[in-house]
Design an enzyme around this catalytic site. Structure first.
Site, mmCIF file in Angstrom:
data_model
loop_
_atom_site.group_PDB
_atom_site.id
_atom_site.type_symbol
_atom_site.label_atom_id
_atom_site.label_comp_id
_atom_site.label_asym_id
_atom_site.label_seq_id
_atom_site.Cartn_x
_atom_site.Cartn_y
_atom_site.Cartn_z
ATOM 1 N N HIS A 192 -12.522 -4.886 7.625
ATOM 2 C CA HIS A 192 -13.108 -4.662 6.383
ATOM 3 C C HIS A 192 -14.520 -3.829 6.433
ATOM 4 C CE1 HIS A 192 -10.730 -8.560 5.517
ATOM 5 N NE2 HIS A 192 -10.776 -7.898 4.483
ATOM 6 N N GLU A 228 0.759 -1.202 0.095
ATOM 7 C CA GLU A 228 -0.015 0.200 -0.138
ATOM 8 C C GLU A 228 0.778 1.174 -0.032
ATOM 9 O OE1 GLU A 228 -0.607 -2.408 1.883
ATOM 10 O OE2 GLU A 228 -2.339 -3.348 0.961
#
Lengths: 386, 374
Positions: free
Chosen positions: B178, B108
Site C-alpha cells: 500500500h 484490475e
C-alpha cells in the site's frame, strides 16, 4: 492451574487445554451430529451428512476458534492504539472454516490464502505470540516482523498474500508439486468472493483440471468483496459452480461440523480425481480491513443478527454441550485460559525487540552474487545483503 | 563562498548525525509522523472563486465537472459507487446515477480493459484502481493495449479518452502493498501519459486536463495528501497543462527536482538550505512524468550547474535516472558536480523500516552538501 498454564508455552494450546481438563470422568466421549445440507455441482455424491466428533476434538475445535476470536479482537485493539501499523484484515466470524478444514487435513497438507491470514497462521501452528509479534513488526514474529499483517508463513503455510486472487494459481502449483513428488496430500487454495472474479482464478481452474491436480479451491464467501456485496459484483453468486468442469460443494460454514465433513470429502476426492471447489458461506464481523468501519454498505442490525443467531462459536458450543461432550463450566475455563494466553502474547508483542536496521537489506536475493551490495537512498549508501 | 560552504558542511554533518540518532531511537520506536510539512499553493486569481478543499475533495470536484459537462463520461472501479476507499467519488453516484458511477468487481485487468473498450468506442472512461500497488494485473492492458492502440492501428482507433486514477506513494504505515511508487514502469510505455500532482489545486487542474487529453493517462494520487493537503481550490472549471513542469521556487545554486509528495520534502530542504546556509535552490515539480518537460529542467540545470533529483521509488531505473542522463547529455559543460539522486532504497518497500526507507529532508541536505563540495 498456574502450572498448567506455564506448561502450555511448550505444549501448544490444544494439549494444554486437554491437559487442563484431564481427569474429568465423562461418560460421553463422542457424539454424532447431522451436518447442514450441502449443495453439489457435478457430483453424484456429496460429503457424509453424519459426523462423529470426539470429546477431545470438541475441546480442541472450541479452543482454537475461541483463540482466533480473541486474537483478532486483540489485534483490532492494538491497531486502534497504533501499535499495529500496515493494513489489518480480521477473521472474526469465519473461524469455523479454518478450524473445520484443518480438522480434515494433516500438517503435511498445504494451505495458501490471501491477506485475511491471522487465523490460518495460528491453526497451522504459529503460536499466538508469533502472530501478534508479526503484526507489531517484532523479531519474534513469524516473518521476523518483515511482513506484517498480510504476510505470515510457516511450514506448509504459504501465506499471507497481498494481491487479490494472486495466491490461487500458486496453490495449484503447490498441489502439482505434491502430486509430482508422489505425496498423498492436497493444497487448499483460499480466496474470497471478491477475488472470485479475478481472471487468474479461472486460469487456475483450467490448469488444475487439465492436469488433475490435487487442489481444493475454497471460496470463503463472506458476502462482501470489500464494500461491494456479492450480488453487485458477480454475475453468478453460486461460487461453487463457477469452476464449470471443476466439481463443487456449497457448505454452510457457520457450522464447523459441516465444514469438516466437506473438507474430508474434498481431500479424498482431490487426491483421487483432481481439483474440487468448496464455497464456504460465512460472514465477517469487522470491516474489510481496519480502515473500513464496515457499516456503510450493510446495516449494524445485519451484523448483530448474525452475531446473535449464526455465530460459529456459539453454534458449536450449543452442539457440544447439548450432546453432553463438554460442560459450560469447562468451556468457561477454556475462555479464561485463552484470554490469559492472548493477553500474555500481546504483552510480548508490544515489548519484543525489532530486527536491527541491517535487516532492511537482507532477504532480497537468495545467495546474492559475491560482493553484491544494495544501494540505499543515495549512491553513497551501500549495504551488505544476505 | 568558501567560508559559507565549510559552515554548511559541518552543520549538515551534525544534522545528519542527529537524524541517525533520531531515526534509531525515535522513529522506529514511537513516532512515525508525516515526514514533510505541507505548504498550501495559492490559487490563480483568473480561475475564479475558491472553496477550501482537501486533496480528495478536489479530485471529486474535477470528476463532478467532467461528468456534468461530458455526457459520455463514466466512472467505475472497486467501491467507487459509495465514494471509494479514499472518498474521492463521494456523492457522484447520487448526482449522476448508478449507470454513470458504478462499482466493478475486484478485477484490475478487467477494469482497465473495460475502460479501453469504452474509450475506443467514444466514451470518456474514468477508471479507478484502488491502490497503485494493485495495478500490475492491468499492466498488460496498459502497456500492450492502451499505450499502443493508436500506433498499431495507424491512427484509426485510439483509447485517448481513458484516464486511470490510482493512489500511490507512502502513507506512513502502508507496508509492502500500500506504499509503492510505480511511475517508472509506465514511463517505459510511449503512448501513455503519466501524471502526479502535488496538491489539491494541481490535482484538480491536471485531472481535468487528463480526462480531456486525447491520449490514455495514468493519474497517480499521492495518498498521504488526500487529507493532509488543504487549499483554496477554484470551484469552477480549469485545466493545468500536461507535460509542463513548474518552477515553484527560483534559485541560483542548486536545482531540486521532484514530484508528488516529494516536492514538499524538497521545499523544506530548499528553505533549510536558504535559512541556515544561504544556498539558493530552484525547486521544480515535474508534474508529468511522461512525456516530460525537458526544457524547464535543462534550462534550470544549465543555470545552476548542480542538480538533485529525488523520488520515493527505488533508485535503480527510477525516473531520476532518465532525467539525470538527459541533463548530463545536454548540459555536460554547465555541470559543476555529478547529478545527485536521493530515492527509495533498492529493496521492496519495507514494513517496519519505512522511516529509514524514505528519502527524507536530511538525506537530501547531505546530497546538497556533496553537490556544493564537489
Amino acid at each position: 492451574m498456574l502450572n498448567i498454564v506455564r506448561r502450555s508455552a511448550s505444549q501448544g494450546p490444544r494439549q494444554w487445554i486437554l491437559g487442563m481438563l484431564q481427569g474429568s470422568n465423562y461418560a460421553t466421549q463422542e457424539a454424532t451430529f447431522e451436518t447442514q445440507p450441502f449443495k453439489l455441482h457435478k457430483l453424484d455424491q456429496g460429503p457424509a451428512t453424519e459426523q462423529t466428533v470426539t470429546r477431545d476434538q470438541a475441546l480442541s475445535y472450541y479452543t482454537t476458534m475461541q483463540t482466533i476470536r480473541r486474537l483478532e479482537t486483540t489485534a483490532a485493539n492494538l491497531y486502534k492504539a497504533k501499535i499495529i501499523r500496515g493494513f489489518c484484515h480480521l477473521y472474526s466470524g469465519q473461524e469455523a472454516i479454518a478450524v473445520g478444514i484443518e480438522g480434515a487435513l494433516t500438517k503435511e497438507d498445504a494451505i495458501i490464502t490471501a491477506y485475511r491470514a491471522h487465523g490460518w497462521t495460528y491453526t497451522r501452528g504459529v503460536p499466538v505470540a508469533g502472530v501478534l509479534a508479526e503484526l507489531t513488526g517484532r523479531k519474534s514474529g513469524c516473518s521476523q516482523g518483515k511482513g506484517g499483517s498480510m504476510h505470515m508463513y510457516t511450514r506448509n503455510f504459504y501465506g499471507g498474500n497481498g494481491i487479490v486472487g494472486a495466491q490461487v494459481p500458486l496453490g495449484a502449483g503447490i498441489a502439482f508439486a505434491m502430486k509430482y513428488q508422489g505425496k498423498k496430500n492436497v493444497c487448499v487454495a483460499l480466496y474470497g468472493d471478491g477475488a472470485a472474479n479475478q481472471g487468474q482464478i479461472f486460469e487456475a481452474y483450467n490448469m488444475s483440471k487439465l492436469w488433475d491436480i490435487p487442489v481444493i479451491f475454497v471460496c470463503e464467501n463472506n458476502g462482501y468483496g470489500m464494500g461491494t456485496s456479492v450480488e453487485r459484483a458477480s454475475a453468478s453468486t453460486e461460487y461453487y459452480t463457477r469452476g464449470d468442469y471443476v466439481p463443487g460443494i456449497w457448505v454452510d460454514s457457520m457450522d464447523l461440523i459441516s465444514v469438516r465433513a466437506a473438507a474430508e470429502f474434498a481431500k479424498q476426492y482431490a487426491i483421487k480425481n483432481g481439483p474440487i471447489l468448496l464455497e464456504c458461506a460465512t460472514y465477517r464481523y469487522h470491516g474489510h480491513s481496519m480502515s473500513d468501519p464496515g457499516t456503510s454498505y450493510r446495516s449494524r442490525e445485519e451484523v448483530q443478527e448474525v452475531r446473535q443467531k449464526r455465530d460459529p462459536i456459539i453454534l458449536f458450543k450449543e452442539k457440544i454441550t447439548g450432546a453432553g461432550l463438554v460442560t459450560d463450566e469447562e468451556l468457561k475455563k477454556i475462555d479464561v485460559a485463552v484470554r490469559k494466553e492472548v493477553e500474555e502474547a500481546a504483552e510480548k508483542a508490544k515489548t519484543d525487540p525489532e530486527l536491527p536496521l541491517e535487516a532492511l537489506y537482507h532477504d532480497i536475493y537468495n545467495q546474492p552474487p559475491a560482493g553484491m551490495r544494495v544501494r540505499g537512498c543515495d549512491p553513497t549508501i551501500w549495504a551488505d545483503s544476505k | 563562498m568558501a567560508l559559507t560552504l565549510r559552515t554548511f558542511v559541518s552543520a549538515v554533518r551534525s544534522l545528519s548525525l542527529q537524524h541517525r540518532l533520531h531515526g534509531r531511537n525515535v522513529a522506529l520506536v514511537t513516532s512515525r509522523g508525516v515526514h514533510f510539512s505541507y505548504v498550501p499553493d495559492s490559487p490563480n486569481p483568473s480561475d475564479g472563486a475558491t472553496t477550501r478543499m482537501n486533496f480528495f475533495q478536489s479530485i471529486t470536484s474535477a470528476l463532478d465537472i467532467c461528468l456534468e459537462k461530458d455526457s459520455t463520461a463514466v466512472i467505475f472501479g472497486e467501491d467507487v459507487a459509495f465514494g471509494g476507499v479514499f472518498r474521492c467519488t463521494v456523492g457522484l453516484r447520487d448526482k449522476y446515477g448508478a449507470d454513470r458511477v458504478f462499482n466493478s468487481p475486484l478485477s484490475e485487468q478487467g477494469i482497465v480493459a473495460f475502460g479501453i473498450g469504452m474509450a475506443v468506442a467514444g466514451s470518456t472512461a474514468i477508471a479507478e484502481i484502488q491502490f497503485a500497488d494493485y495495478i500490475f494485473p492491468a499492466f498488460d492492458q496498459l502497456r500492450n493495449e492502451a499505450a499502443m492502440f493508436r500506433y498499431r492501428t495507424g491512427n484509426l482507433f485510439d483509447c485517448g479518452s481513458l484516464t486511470v486514477r490510482t493512489p500511490c506513494m507512502a502513507v506512513g504505515h502502508g507496508a509492502l502493498y500500500h506504499s509503492q511508487s510505480v511511475e517508472a514502469f509506465f514511463a517505459h510505455c510511449p503512448g501513455l501519459k503519466v501524471v502526479i500532482p502535488r496538491g489539491p489545486i494541481q490535482a484538480k487542474g491536471l485531472l481535468l486536463a487528463c480526462m480531456r487529453d486525447p491520449n490514455p493517462c495514468v493519474f497517480f494520487e499521492p495518498k498521504i495528501l488526500y487529507r493532509a493537503a488543504i487549499e483554496d481550490v477554484p470551484t469552477g472549471d480549469y485545466e493545468i497543462p500536461l507535460s509542463k513542469a513548474e518552477v515553484m521556487l527560483e534559485g541560483t545554486d542548486v536545482t531540486l527536482i521532484g514530484w508528488g509528495t516529494q516536492v514538499h520534502v524538497l521545499r523544506e530542504v530548499a528553505e533549510m538550505a536558504q535559512d541556515k546556509f544561504n544556498i539558493s535552490c530552484e525547486l521544480i515539480d515535474l508534474r508529468t512524468i511522461l512525456p516530460w518537460d525537458k526544457d524547464t529542467i535543462l534550462n534550470s540545470a544549465a543555470k545552476t550547474g548542480r542538480v538533485l533529483i529525488s523520488h520515493e521509488a527505488p533508485m535503480t531505473m527510477g525516473f531520476a535516472a532518465e532525467i539525470a542522463t538527459t541533463i548530463q547529455s545536454e548540459c555536460f559543460l554547465n555541470l559543476e558536480a555529478p547529478i545527485e539522486r536521493v530515492c527509495g532504497y533498492d529493496t521492496p518497500f519495507p514494513h517496519v523500516f519505512e522511516p529509514f526507507y524514505m528519502p527524507d529532508k536530511w538525506q537530501c541536505m547531505t546530497a546538497i552538501k556533496k553537490l556544493l563540495n564537489y
